[in-house]
Motif scaffolding. Structure first.
Motif, PDB file in Angstrom:
ATOM      1  N   ILE A  27       0.691  -1.236   0.051  1.00 42.30           N
ATOM      2  CA  ILE A  27      -0.050   0.058  -0.075  1.00 42.30           C
ATOM      3  C   ILE A  27       0.809   1.174   0.040  1.00 42.30           C
ATOM      4  CG2 ILE A  27      -1.566   1.154   1.498  1.00 42.30           C
ATOM      5  CD1 ILE A  27      -3.109  -1.364   2.233  1.00 42.30           C
ATOM      6  N   LEU A  28       1.858   1.187   0.858  1.00 45.12           N
ATOM      7  CA  LEU A  28       2.941   2.423   0.920  1.00 45.12           C
ATOM      8  C   LEU A  28       3.569   2.724  -0.404  1.00 45.12           C
ATOM      9  CD1 LEU A  28       4.299   2.085   4.344  1.00 45.12           C
ATOM     10  CD2 LEU A  28       2.744   3.795   3.842  1.00 45.12           C
ATOM     11  N   ILE A  29       3.962   1.620  -1.003  1.00 45.90           N
ATOM     12  CA  ILE A  29       4.720   1.712  -2.163  1.00 45.90           C
ATOM     13  C   ILE A  29       3.991   2.240  -3.516  1.00 45.90           C
ATOM     14  CG2 ILE A  29       5.876   0.296  -3.939  1.00 45.90           C
ATOM     15  CD1 ILE A  29       7.197  -1.487  -1.802  1.00 45.90           C
ATOM     16  N   VAL A  30       2.622   1.722  -3.339  1.00 42.25           N
ATOM     17  CA  VAL A  30       1.807   1.851  -4.519  1.00 42.25           C
ATOM     18  C   VAL A  30       1.279   3.533  -4.372  1.00 42.25           C
ATOM     19  CG1 VAL A  30      -0.502   1.861  -5.306  1.00 42.25           C
ATOM     20  CG2 VAL A  30       0.826  -0.059  -4.981  1.00 42.25           C
ATOM     21  N   ASN A  31       1.187   3.787  -3.027  1.00 43.48           N
ATOM     22  CA  ASN A  31       0.792   5.189  -2.689  1.00 43.48           C
ATOM     23  C   ASN A  31       1.986   6.118  -3.187  1.00 43.48           C
ATOM     24  OD1 ASN A  31      -1.054   7.181  -1.245  1.00 43.48           O
ATOM     25  ND2 ASN A  31       0.631   7.464  -0.201  1.00 43.48           N
ATOM     26  N   GLY A  32       3.085   5.905  -2.851  1.00 47.63           N
ATOM     27  CA  GLY A  32       4.404   6.594  -3.004  1.00 47.63           C
ATOM     28  C   GLY A  32       4.422   6.921  -4.708  1.00 47.63           C
ATOM     29  N   ILE A  33       4.221   5.682  -5.418  1.00 47.96           N
ATOM     30  CA  ILE A  33       4.452   5.651  -6.863  1.00 47.96           C
ATOM     31  C   ILE A  33       3.318   6.531  -7.365  1.00 47.96           C
ATOM     32  CG2 ILE A  33       4.171   4.458  -9.066  1.00 47.96           C
ATOM     33  CD1 ILE A  33       5.543   1.931  -7.386  1.00 47.96           C
ATOM     34  N   LEU A  34       2.384   6.566  -6.787  1.00 48.19           N
ATOM     35  CA  LEU A  34       1.217   7.563  -7.441  1.00 48.19           C
ATOM     36  C   LEU A  34       1.187   8.877  -7.036  1.00 48.19           C
ATOM     37  CD1 LEU A  34      -2.205   5.337  -6.519  1.00 48.19           C
ATOM     38  CD2 LEU A  34      -1.077   5.613  -8.743  1.00 48.19           C
ATOM     39  N   GLU A  35       1.889   8.974  -5.936  1.00 45.91           N
ATOM     40  CA  GLU A  35       2.335  10.576  -5.480  1.00 45.91           C
ATOM     41  C   GLU A  35       3.212  11.068  -6.361  1.00 45.91           C
ATOM     42  OE1 GLU A  35       1.872  14.090  -3.412  1.00 45.91           O
ATOM     43  OE2 GLU A  35       0.822  12.275  -3.327  1.00 45.91           O
ATOM     44  N   ILE A  36       4.328  10.159  -6.499  1.00 46.71           N
ATOM     45  CA  ILE A  36       5.420  10.836  -7.506  1.00 46.71           C
ATOM     46  C   ILE A  36       4.913  10.957  -8.873  1.00 46.71           C
ATOM     47  CG2 ILE A  36       7.499  10.047  -8.548  1.00 46.71           C
ATOM     48  CD1 ILE A  36       8.357   8.376  -6.275  1.00 46.71           C
ATOM     49  N   LYS A  37       3.993  10.271  -9.400  1.00 45.60           N
ATOM     50  CA  LYS A  37       3.261  10.181 -10.476  1.00 45.60           C
ATOM     51  C   LYS A  37       2.550  11.626 -10.808  1.00 45.60           C
ATOM     52  CE  LYS A  37       0.729   7.864 -14.135  1.00 45.60           C
ATOM     53  NZ  LYS A  37       0.018   6.731 -14.483  1.00 45.60           N
ATOM     54  N   GLU A 304      15.649  19.734 -14.227  1.00 43.43           N
ATOM     55  CA  GLU A 304      15.267  20.370 -13.156  1.00 43.43           C
ATOM     56  C   GLU A 304      14.145  19.649 -12.478  1.00 43.43           C
ATOM     57  OE1 GLU A 304      16.766  22.990 -11.302  1.00 43.43           O
ATOM     58  OE2 GLU A 304      18.316  23.355 -12.713  1.00 43.43           O
ATOM     59  N   ILE A 305      13.010  19.151 -13.340  1.00 42.28           N
ATOM     60  CA  ILE A 305      12.069  18.587 -12.679  1.00 42.28           C
ATOM     61  C   ILE A 305      12.401  17.220 -12.307  1.00 42.28           C
ATOM     62  CG2 ILE A 305      10.055  17.493 -13.590  1.00 42.28           C
ATOM     63  CD1 ILE A 305       9.276  19.567 -15.471  1.00 42.28           C
ATOM     64  N   HIS A 306      13.568  16.527 -13.072  1.00 43.60           N
ATOM     65  CA  HIS A 306      14.154  15.016 -12.575  1.00 43.60           C
ATOM     66  C   HIS A 306      14.700  15.370 -11.435  1.00 43.60           C
ATOM     67  CE1 HIS A 306      13.950  13.520 -17.047  1.00 43.60           C
ATOM     68  NE2 HIS A 306      12.635  13.596 -16.562  1.00 43.60           N
ATOM     69  N   SER A 307      15.508  16.625 -11.175  1.00 43.52           N
ATOM     70  CA  SER A 307      16.203  16.809  -9.953  1.00 43.52           C
ATOM     71  C   SER A 307      15.318  16.805  -8.884  1.00 43.52           C
ATOM     72  CB  SER A 307      17.080  18.031  -9.940  1.00 43.52           C
ATOM     73  OG  SER A 307      17.705  18.148  -8.772  1.00 43.52           O
ATOM     74  N   ARG A 310      13.730  13.307  -7.930  1.00 45.18           N
ATOM     75  CA  ARG A 310      14.632  12.547  -7.397  1.00 45.18           C
ATOM     76  C   ARG A 310      14.633  12.773  -5.837  1.00 45.18           C
ATOM     77  NH1 ARG A 310      17.994  12.942 -11.911  1.00 45.18           N
ATOM     78  NH2 ARG A 310      18.774  14.697 -11.353  1.00 45.18           N
ATOM     79  N   GLN A 311      14.769  14.248  -5.477  1.00 45.04           N
ATOM     80  CA  GLN A 311      14.412  14.650  -4.157  1.00 45.04           C
ATOM     81  C   GLN A 311      13.067  14.072  -3.537  1.00 45.04           C
ATOM     82  OE1 GLN A 311      16.913  16.058  -2.254  1.00 45.04           O
ATOM     83  NE2 GLN A 311      18.226  15.863  -4.169  1.00 45.04           N
ATOM     84  N   ILE A 312      12.325  14.228  -4.348  1.00 46.58           N
ATOM     85  CA  ILE A 312      10.982  13.750  -3.782  1.00 46.58           C
ATOM     86  C   ILE A 312      10.800  12.355  -3.776  1.00 46.58           C
ATOM     87  CG2 ILE A 312       8.221  13.341  -4.702  1.00 46.58           C
ATOM     88  CD1 ILE A 312       8.658  16.301  -5.911  1.00 46.58           C
ATOM     89  N   GLN A 313      11.574  11.632  -4.697  1.00 43.60           N
ATOM     90  CA  GLN A 313      11.750  10.041  -4.477  1.00 43.60           C
ATOM     91  C   GLN A 313      12.299   9.610  -3.134  1.00 43.60           C
ATOM     92  OE1 GLN A 313      13.588   8.874  -8.099  1.00 43.60           O
ATOM     93  NE2 GLN A 313      11.623   8.944  -9.314  1.00 43.60           N
ATOM     94  N   LYS A 314      13.393  10.107  -2.777  1.00 45.67           N
ATOM     95  CA  LYS A 314      14.066  10.093  -1.631  1.00 45.67           C
ATOM     96  C   LYS A 314      13.101  10.347  -0.478  1.00 45.67           C
ATOM     97  CE  LYS A 314      18.729  11.287  -3.378  1.00 45.67           C
ATOM     98  NZ  LYS A 314      19.891  12.040  -3.150  1.00 45.67           N
ATOM     99  N   THR A 315      12.390  11.617  -0.591  1.00 44.07           N
ATOM    100  CA  THR A 315      11.416  11.792   0.718  1.00 44.07           C
ATOM    101  C   THR A 315      10.464  10.683   0.805  1.00 44.07           C
ATOM    102  OG1 THR A 315      11.766  14.338   0.299  1.00 44.07           O
ATOM    103  CG2 THR A 315       9.989  13.549   1.579  1.00 44.07           C
ATOM    104  N   VAL A 316       9.970  10.466  -0.491  1.00 44.36           N
ATOM    105  CA  VAL A 316       8.781   9.194  -0.541  1.00 44.36           C
ATOM    106  C   VAL A 316       9.403   7.991   0.156  1.00 44.36           C
ATOM    107  CG1 VAL A 316       7.237   7.851  -2.088  1.00 44.36           C
ATOM    108  CG2 VAL A 316       7.327  10.450  -2.432  1.00 44.36           C
TER     109      VAL A 316
END
Length: 587
Positions: A27-37, A304-307, A310-316
Motif C-alpha cells: 500500500i505504501l509503495i503504490v501510494n508513493g508511486i502514485l504520489e510521485i506520478k 530540473e524536474i528530474h532533480s 529525485r528529491q521527492i523520490q528520496k523523501t517518499v
C-alpha cells in the motif's frame, strides 16, 4: 486434546504479522508511486502553462513584426522614422550578414577556386540573387547568374577600386517593391586581389527582412530558465529562425509538427534523445491575417524536474520506510497484546478445565476415602496384630513371616498415602499462615531424611544461611511440598549420589535450591513435569510435583525447575519475605 489444539489455532501467528506487513508495504509503495506520478504530472502541467504563455508572446511579436513588414513593403522609400523603433538595427543586421557571407565566399574561393555550380549553391544558401567576382580594376571575372544588376558596376565599385573603402553597402533608402530595385554590398578581397559583390532583388530583400524580423523576435524575448531552444518554421517546415543560427534553412518534419500545423492548439511531447537526455517539446501554429503560415516550437530541459523528482523520490522512500516501521511496530504491538490476551484466555480455559477435573476428582476421592479407607485401616490393624501375636516360633520361618507382614504394611501405607494425595489435590485447602523460620524447617527435614538417605547411599549436603528472615508460611503444607521435592530427588538417584539444599536471601525473597545428581529430565519432558498424573516412575502417580507447585504458589511464591540429562536436576523455590502476596485460601 482436541480443545487444546483448537485454542492453539486461535493464536495470532507470526505469519499474519508478515502478511499484514507485506500488505502495508505494498500500500505504501503504490501510494508513493502514485504520489510521485501526480507530482511529475503537476510539474509538466506547470511547464505546459509556462510554454503556452511564452508561445503567445512569440506569436504576438511575430504578428506585429509581419504587420510592420507589410507596411514597410508599401512605402515608396526606405525605413521611415515612425517605424525606426520597431526595426532599429534590422537593416544593419542584414548588412552584417551579407558582409560576413561575402568574406566567407572570399575565403572559400581562396582555398579552392569556386565553380559556377559552387556559386549557384552559395546563392541559394545565403538567400541572395547573385554573386559577382571582379578583378582589382573592376572587370567581371565570374559570377552566378550572368550579370543582370547594374550594367556598369564601376560607379558602385569605384570607392573599392580606388581603395578608399574596403566595404561598400547599398541597401538602405530604397523601396521594397517595384521592378529593377537592387540591393548590393561589395568587399575588397582579403584572400586574393579583387572584389566580391552580392546582389539582392526586392523579393530577396523582403525575405531577408522577414527572416531577420522573426529571428530578432525570438532573440529579443530572451531565454527563460530551462529553455533549450526556440524554433520558427514556415508552412513547408523549413527553419526560418532558430536560437542556433546554424540550423536556419534546414528542414525538420515529423508527425507532431504536421499535427501542430493543422491545429490551433499547442501540442506537447517528451522526446527521448538518448538514454540519459530528454526534451519536453511544445509546438503551436501561428497565423497572419487568418492564414496559417508556420509554427513555433520550444524545447525545454526537464533536468530540473528530474532533480526535484529525485528529491521527492528520496523523501517518499524515507516516508515509506518511516511509516512501514511505524505500521509494523503498531501491528507488532497488536500482535503481542493479542497473543497475551489469547494466552490469558488459554490459561483461563486451562484453569476452568482443571477446576472441573479437580471437582470430579474430589467427588471420586471422597468416595474412595469412604469406601476404601476404613477397610484399609482394618486390614492394616489386622496385619499388625498378626505380626505381633501370631509370629512362628521357628527362627527361619519367623524372619520370612515378619518380612511378608512388613511388605504388606508398607503397601497399605502407600495406598493410604495415594489416597491422601488425591484428597489434598481435589479439595480446597486453607493456609494457616504464621511467621516461621524457613531455615529451621529445612534443618528438620535434613534430620528427617538422614537415615533414609544413608540407606540409599545418598549424601545430604546443606548450605543454609543462619540469618534467613522469618516468612509468612503454613509450616505443615510447606513441609509437605518440600518432602515431595526431596523424595523426587532421592528417587532419581538409584545408584546413590548427593542431595544438596541451599537457602539464602535474594532481595525481598528467600531462595531455596534443592539439587540432585540423578539421571536428569529430558528437555521434551520439562514442559509436562507439572502436569497432573504425569510421571516417569514405574509406580508413580504424578501428583508430587503438582501438589508442591500448588502449595508454593498459594504462598505467593514461585517454583522453577532446571535439569540436564546425566547431570541432575535443580529445583528453585522463591518465597516472598513480606508475605503480602501469600494467599490464605486456594482452590
Amino acid at each position: 486434546m482436541a480443545k487444546q489444539k483448537t485454542r492453539i489455532k486461535r493464536s495470532f501467528s507470526p505469519l499474519y504479522l508478515a502478511i499484514l506487513s507485506g500488505i502495508l508495504l505494498i500500500i505504501l509503495i503504490v501510494n508513493g508511486i502514485l504520489e510521485i506520478k501526480r507530482t511529475k504530472n503537476g510539474f509538466y502541467l506547470l511547464l505546459e502553462r509556462e510554454a503556452i504563455v511564452l508561445l503567445q508572446h512569440y506569436e504576438k511579436n511575430i504578428q506585429d513584426a509581419l504587420s510592420n513588414l507589410e507596411l514597410l513593403e508599401n512605402l515608396p522609400s526606405g525605413l521611415p522614422p515612425s517605424l525606426f523603433g520597431s526595426f532599429s538595427g534590422l537593416e544593419e543586421s542584414i548588412a552584417e550578414y551579407l558582409v560576413d557571407a561575402a568574406h566567407r565566399i572570399d575565403q572559400m574561393d581562396a582555398d579552392k577556386r569556386l565553380t559556377l555550380k559552387d556559386l549557384q549553391s552559395l546563392v541559394n544558401q545565403y538567400f541572395i540573387t547573385s554573386i559577382e567576382i571582379y578583378d582589382p580594376k573592376g572587370n567581371w571575372i565570374k559570377g552566378w547568374p550572368p550579370p543582370s544588376p547594374p550594367a556598369d558596376p564601376k560607379p558602385f565599385l569605384r570607392e573599392l577600386i580606388e581603395k578608399r573603402r574596403s566595404v561598400v553597402v547599398d541597401l538602405f533608402g530604397k523601396p521594397l517593391v517595384g521592378e529593377g530595385q537592387w540591393f548590393s554590398i561589395a568587399i575588397w578581397r582579403k584572400g586574393g586581389s579583387g572584389i566580391i559583390s552580392l546582389h539582392l532583388d526586392s523579393g530577396q530583400m523582403r525575405r531577408l527582412l522577414y527572416h531577420f524580423a522573426i529571428q530578432r523576435t525570438i532573440s529579443d524575448i530572451g531565454f527563460r530558465e530551462g529553455v533549450l531552444y526556440v524554433s520558427v518554421q514556415d508552412a513547408q517546415f523549413n527553419i526560418i529562425a532558430h536560437t542556433d543560427p546554424g540550423l536556419i534553412g534546414k528542414k525538420e518534419e515529423d508527425p507532431l509538427l504536421k499535427s501542430s500545423l493543422q491545429s490551433s492548439k499547442p501540442l506537447f511531447r517528451l522526446r527521448q534523445l538518448s538514454k540519459e537526455e530528454e526534451i519536453f517539446e511544445v509546438a503551436k501554429s501561428f497565423s497572419f491575417k487568418g492564414s496559417t503560415i508556420g509554427l513555433i516550437r520550444i524545447g525545454y530541459s526537464p533536468k530540473e524536474i528530474h532533480s526535484v523528482l529525485r528529491q521527492i523520490q528520496k523523501t517518499v522512500a524515507l516516508s515509506i520506510f518511516f511509516f512501514l516501521i511505524l505500521g509494523i511496530s503498531a501491528i507488532a504491538l497488536i500482535w503481542i497484546n493479542q497473543n497475551r490476551h489469547l494466552r490469558k484466555m488459554k490459561e483461563m480455559e486451562d484453569r476452568i478445565q482443571l477446576t472441573e477435573r479437580l471437582s470430579s476428582l474430589g467427588h471420586l476421592a471422597a468416595g474412595v476415602a469412604h469406601e476404601i479407607r476404613n477397610p484399609l485401616n482394618a486390614i492394616g490393624m489386622g496385619i499388625q496384630r498378626l505380626k505381633r501375636e501370631f509370629s512362628p516360633l521357628e527362627e527361619a520361618r519367623q524372619r520370612e513371616y515378619l518380612s511378608f507382614t512388613e511388605l504388606i504394611l508398607k503397601e497399605i501405607w502407600r495406598v493410604n498415602e495415594i489416597i491422601e494425595q488425591f484428597l489434598t489435590l481435589s479439595r480446597p485447602f486453607q493456609l494457616n499462615l504464621k511467621k516461621s523460620s524457613p531455615g529451621d524447617l529445612l534443618k528438620r527435614l535434613m534430620t528427617l531424611f538422614q537415615e533414609e538417605a544413608s540407606s540409599l547411599r545418598i549424601e545430604l549436603e546443606a548450605e543454609i544461611d543462619p540469618d534467613l528472615p522469618l516468612v509468612q508460611m503454613d509450616e505443615e503444607k510447606l513441609t509437605q511440598a518440600l518432602i515431595n521435592i526431596m523424595k523426587n530427588g532421592m528417587q532419581a538417584m538409584e545408584q546413590g549420589g548427593a542431595l544438596r539444599i541451599e537457602a539464602h536471601t535474594s532481595r525481598d525473597q528467600v531462595e531455596v535450591k534443592i539439587s540432585d545428581t540423578g539421571a536428569g529430565i529430558p528437555q521434551d519432558q520439562m514442559e509436562k513435569i507439572f502436569n497432573y498424573y504425569y510421571t516417569t516412575k514405574e509406580k508413580g502417580v504424578g501428583l508430587g510435583l503438582p501438589i508442591a507447585h500448588r502449595i508454593i504458589e498459594a504462598h505467593g511464591g514461585q517454583l522453577k525447575l532446571e535439569s540436564q540429562v546425566g547431570l541432575g536436576t535443580k529445583v528453585t523455590i522463591l518465597l516472598p519475605i513480606s508475605g503480602k502476596e501469600a494467599i490464605g485460601n486456594r482452590q
